[in-house]
Design a protein around this motif. Structure first.
Motif, PDB file in Angstrom:
ATOM      1  N   LYS A 167       0.797  -1.302   0.045  1.00 60.27           N
ATOM      2  CA  LYS A 167       0.182   0.202   0.019  1.00 60.27           C
ATOM      3  C   LYS A 167       1.131   1.154   0.156  1.00 60.27           C
ATOM      4  O   LYS A 167       0.350   2.341  -0.367  1.00 60.27           O
ATOM      5  CB  LYS A 167      -0.939  -0.034   1.057  1.00 60.27           C
ATOM      6  CG  LYS A 167      -0.516   0.258   2.636  1.00 60.27           C
ATOM      7  CD  LYS A 167      -1.600   0.289   3.466  1.00 60.27           C
ATOM      8  CE  LYS A 167      -1.419   0.899   4.998  1.00 60.27           C
ATOM      9  NZ  LYS A 167      -0.231   1.070   5.486  1.00 60.27           N
ATOM     10  N   GLY A 168       2.115   1.024   0.276  1.00 59.05           N
ATOM     11  CA  GLY A 168       3.193   2.178   0.217  1.00 59.05           C
ATOM     12  C   GLY A 168       3.201   2.860  -1.240  1.00 59.05           C
ATOM     13  O   GLY A 168       3.614   3.977  -1.451  1.00 59.05           O
ATOM     14  N   GLN A 169       3.101   1.940  -2.122  1.00 51.52           N
ATOM     15  CA  GLN A 169       2.983   2.337  -3.637  1.00 51.52           C
ATOM     16  C   GLN A 169       1.950   3.328  -3.853  1.00 51.52           C
ATOM     17  O   GLN A 169       2.296   4.305  -4.600  1.00 51.52           O
ATOM     18  CB  GLN A 169       3.093   0.818  -4.632  1.00 51.52           C
ATOM     19  CG  GLN A 169       4.152   0.271  -4.393  1.00 51.52           C
ATOM     20  CD  GLN A 169       5.327   0.649  -5.081  1.00 51.52           C
ATOM     21  OE1 GLN A 169       5.332   1.195  -6.340  1.00 51.52           O
ATOM     22  NE2 GLN A 169       6.633   0.995  -4.535  1.00 51.52           N
ATOM     23  N   GLU A 196       0.180   5.018  -1.836  1.00 48.79           N
ATOM     24  CA  GLU A 196       0.492   6.276  -0.733  1.00 48.79           C
ATOM     25  C   GLU A 196       1.600   7.309  -1.536  1.00 48.79           C
ATOM     26  O   GLU A 196       1.210   8.661  -1.763  1.00 48.79           O
ATOM     27  CB  GLU A 196       0.942   5.997   0.516  1.00 48.79           C
ATOM     28  CG  GLU A 196      -0.251   5.054   1.454  1.00 48.79           C
ATOM     29  CD  GLU A 196       0.237   5.117   2.779  1.00 48.79           C
ATOM     30  OE1 GLU A 196       1.353   5.049   3.012  1.00 48.79           O
ATOM     31  OE2 GLU A 196      -0.825   4.801   3.455  1.00 48.79           O
ATOM     32  N   ALA A 197       2.616   6.746  -2.043  1.00 48.17           N
ATOM     33  CA  ALA A 197       3.756   7.559  -2.586  1.00 48.17           C
ATOM     34  C   ALA A 197       3.152   8.322  -3.859  1.00 48.17           C
ATOM     35  O   ALA A 197       3.224   9.282  -4.087  1.00 48.17           O
ATOM     36  CB  ALA A 197       4.764   6.530  -3.249  1.00 48.17           C
ATOM     37  N   ALA A 198       2.363   7.447  -4.795  1.00 51.44           N
ATOM     38  CA  ALA A 198       1.684   8.156  -5.997  1.00 51.44           C
ATOM     39  C   ALA A 198       0.823   9.203  -5.747  1.00 51.44           C
ATOM     40  O   ALA A 198       0.694  10.015  -5.944  1.00 51.44           O
ATOM     41  CB  ALA A 198       0.990   6.873  -6.870  1.00 51.44           C
ATOM     42  N   LEU A 199      -0.226   8.855  -4.525  1.00 51.49           N
ATOM     43  CA  LEU A 199      -0.868   9.760  -4.237  1.00 51.49           C
ATOM     44  C   LEU A 199      -0.391  11.188  -3.673  1.00 51.49           C
ATOM     45  O   LEU A 199      -0.833  12.225  -4.264  1.00 51.49           O
ATOM     46  CB  LEU A 199      -2.173   9.357  -3.257  1.00 51.49           C
ATOM     47  CG  LEU A 199      -3.284   8.263  -4.031  1.00 51.49           C
ATOM     48  CD1 LEU A 199      -4.147   7.485  -2.883  1.00 51.49           C
ATOM     49  CD2 LEU A 199      -3.995   8.826  -5.102  1.00 51.49           C
ATOM     50  N   ALA A 200       0.490  10.928  -2.861  1.00 46.87           N
ATOM     51  CA  ALA A 200       1.238  11.952  -2.076  1.00 46.87           C
ATOM     52  C   ALA A 200       1.837  12.755  -3.223  1.00 46.87           C
ATOM     53  O   ALA A 200       2.105  14.158  -2.945  1.00 46.87           O
ATOM     54  CB  ALA A 200       2.121  11.549  -1.290  1.00 46.87           C
ATOM     55  N   SER A 201       2.122  12.254  -4.332  1.00 50.11           N
ATOM     56  CA  SER A 201       2.926  13.274  -5.238  1.00 50.11           C
ATOM     57  C   SER A 201       2.124  14.101  -6.302  1.00 50.11           C
ATOM     58  O   SER A 201       2.414  14.870  -6.968  1.00 50.11           O
ATOM     59  CB  SER A 201       3.760  12.101  -6.152  1.00 50.11           C
ATOM     60  OG  SER A 201       2.921  11.480  -7.165  1.00 50.11           O
ATOM     61  N   GLY A 202       0.621  13.816  -5.939  1.00 54.59           N
ATOM     62  CA  GLY A 202      -0.254  14.691  -6.684  1.00 54.59           C
ATOM     63  C   GLY A 202      -0.937  14.010  -7.854  1.00 54.59           C
ATOM     64  O   GLY A 202      -1.673  14.548  -8.315  1.00 54.59           O
ATOM     65  N   LEU A 203      -0.759  12.748  -7.957  1.00 55.31           N
ATOM     66  CA  LEU A 203      -1.505  11.843  -8.961  1.00 55.31           C
ATOM     67  C   LEU A 203      -2.896  11.693  -8.481  1.00 55.31           C
ATOM     68  O   LEU A 203      -3.212  11.717  -7.175  1.00 55.31           O
ATOM     69  CB  LEU A 203      -0.684  10.591  -9.356  1.00 55.31           C
ATOM     70  CG  LEU A 203       0.801  10.516  -9.924  1.00 55.31           C
ATOM     71  CD1 LEU A 203       1.268   9.048 -10.095  1.00 55.31           C
ATOM     72  CD2 LEU A 203       0.663  11.233 -11.185  1.00 55.31           C
TER      73      LEU A 203
END
Lengths: 234, 307
Positions: free
Chosen positions: A127-129, A131-138
């Motif tokens: 689930k970190g994948q 989170e990382a993508a959402l956190a970058s603004g995607l």
């Protein structure tokens, strides 16, 4: 045993076998493509945030997963047209409806298994994948499209290929609604010549060649999907 | 308090301030927000207003202007577990704030609320003029302004280092591939591994992966960088290379919120240290105050255990 083999009948009726093979390939190929699309969509829907979408997807999967394929084929072929307006009915009958009905049946039935495989594949991605993508603004869709699905695909391919093989074999049930595919033609040869052993041996071998080809091709696809990726480090 | 009226963004076309209700888009070249309508009229050849151009030089950062992050009575529960209890805290632009505390104290949760990876149930939270706590707020454009670095790096394993860094600039900022790669290579230079641009994450050491993750966060030119235990999953010999990059970033004036167990880093780099325990901020202050003269018993106990 006083049965005398006569393999020459196969050569005599090669046109029937070939027609049957072509139709089996057509039926399987179309249903494979459609069930992959439909299955992927329902697999993703089962993980939606919205309860309603999840419920719709689960009902679809549970309903069609737990009914026999042959009943579904009969339903689409015999029952559904009764509920349609007359003009549509006659249009369908004029356009090879037994083929359409068998595509619908095979697609829906197989898509439920594919949906389950896709759901499990997506859930197995850390689930970190996400989170990382959402956190970058995607956006949610971009996250799914660029980050989650490309990783899920290599996990999903093996179980989905099994479903492709099942679908190809299940396409033989289409003979029950008069689709002249391979099994139908094998039986036709049997009733014309009483050479059932030869006819069904031929059909068996052709099915094996067909499924082995699919396995081979998808093995290549699997290796392509895994390019650059080693077993994931923690 | 920051709210939509005091947002400091100004549309470069009509020179009016941008409020939260306005429909905005971002410049594909420099990422500056502007009204969608103004841009349309401008590209249709209709000049909206003829006012003097805004000066090119950025206005110097006010040392104590509006806070860029503001927690106001924030509460969060995981089921029955009350993980954040009435958090009140303000973080100003350019500050480096380090949050420390025992595990389970809520420090990571507090950090993750800032870009809404966790939602809060009570209280208000403002970030960069946006009310994060408002469930109707579309968080996506706000997240684009906040970089985040995770404990387990969370690099995308199916993409090269370069693709990892350029994904968000290309898809969110709509940069061209060439432009995004130029920025990415510049950042890789900065974190000290330009030669790894075409490697896959699995071919890198943990320290290198984390430096790529920092570069990935910086590629969006964020206003805030969040670090969630960035060195906790690293082998000891790799911690320094990551901390060095973070120190350099702090010296450049980046606003940073860092959850960490690295007391040396806190002491050397932090402007302020927050100590959390049991979902509350027990003590806050400068590193000198914190490490030399802590007031609270719980802080003293914690420091005795780890130092």
């Amino acid at each position: 045993m006083d049965y005398e083999f006569n393999w020459l009948v196969l050569w005599e009726y090669r046109d029937l076998l070939l027609e049957g093979l072509v139709l089996t390939i057509k039926l399987s190929a179309i249903s494979i493509v459609l069930s992959t699309i439909v299955g992927t969509i329902f697999g993703i829907m089962r993980l939606s945030k919205s309860l309603i979408i999840r419920l719709i997807a689960s009902s679809y999967v549970e309903f069609f997963l737990n009914t026999p394929l042959i009943i579904q084929l009969f339903f689409w072929y015999f029952a559904l047209p009764m509920a349609l307006p007359g003009w549509l009915q006659s249009w369908l009958w004029a356009h090879n409806y037994e083929f359409i009905a068998s595509v619908i049946g095979l697609t829906i039935y197989t898509s439920t298994f594919i949906a389950e495989a896709v759901r499990a594949g997506i859930q197995s991605i850390d689930k970190g994948q996400r989170e990382a993508a959402l956190a970058s603004g995607l956006t949610g869709f971009q996250t799914l499209w660029y980050v989650i699905l490309p990783q899920a695909i290599r996990i999903v391919i093996p179980p989905v290929v099994n479903q492709f093989l099942n679908l190809t074999k299940n396409s033989s049930l289409a003979m029950t609604i008069a689709v002249p595919e391979l099994t139908y033609q094998a039986q036709a040869i049997e009733s014309l010549t009483f050479r059932g052993f030869e006819a069904f041996t031929a059909a068996t071998l052709i099915y094996i060649c067909l499924t082995l080809t699919i396995s081979l091709v998808m093995g290549k696809v699997e290796r392509w999907a895994a390019k650059g990726q080693r077993p994931m480090a923690a | 308090m920051p709210n939509q009226e005091t947002s400091n963004k100004i549309c470069p076309y009509c020179l009016e301030p941008i409020t939260r209700e306005d429909e905005i888009t971002y410049c594909s070249k420099c990422g500056v927000p502007h009204h969608t309508e103004c841009w349309r009229q401008k590209s249709a050849g209709l000049t909206v207003v003829e006012k003097p151009k805004i000066p090119e030089t950025p206005t110097p950062k006010k040392p104590s202007g509006e806070p860029i992050i503001s927690f106001q009575g924030v509460n969060k529960w995981f089921g029955k577990l009350h993980v954040l209890k009435d958090i009140n805290e303000e973080i100003y632009p350019g500050e480096v704030v380090v949050i420390i505390g025992p595990s389970g104290s809520g420090k990571s949760t507090m950090l993750r609320c800032i870009n809404r990876l966790e939602t809060i149930q009570k209280g208000k939270l403002f970030v960069d003029g946006y009310e994060i706590s408002n469930p109707k707020l579309n968080i996506t454009p706000v997240r684009a302004e906040i970089g985040m670095v995770f404990q387990h790096f969370n690099l995308y394993p199916h993409m090269t280092v370069l693709e990892n860094i350029t994904l968000a600039p290309r898809k969110v900022r709509k940069m061209s591939e060439a432009e995004a790669e130029e920025i990415a290579l510049e950042l890789l230079e900065k974190v000290g591994i330009p030669e790894k641009a075409h490697a896959y994450p699995s071919q890198l050491s943990g320290g290198q992966q984390q430096r790529v993750a920092i570069a990935r966060g910086l590629a969006m030119r964020p206003k805030i960088m969040l670090f969630d235990e960035p060195t906790s999953a690293l082998d000891p010999e790799m911690i320094k290379e990551v901390l060095d990059v973070m120190k350099a970033l702090a010296r450049e004036g980046m606003t940073m919120v860092v959850v960490t167990h690295e007391m040396g880093f806190a002491r050397e780099v932090a402007d302020r240290v927050l100590f959390m325990d049991g979902g509350v901020i027990v003590e806050r202050g400068t590193p000198e105050h914190f490490f030399v003269n802590p007031v609270e018993e719980r802080t003293k106990l914690f420091l005795r255990q780890i130092l």
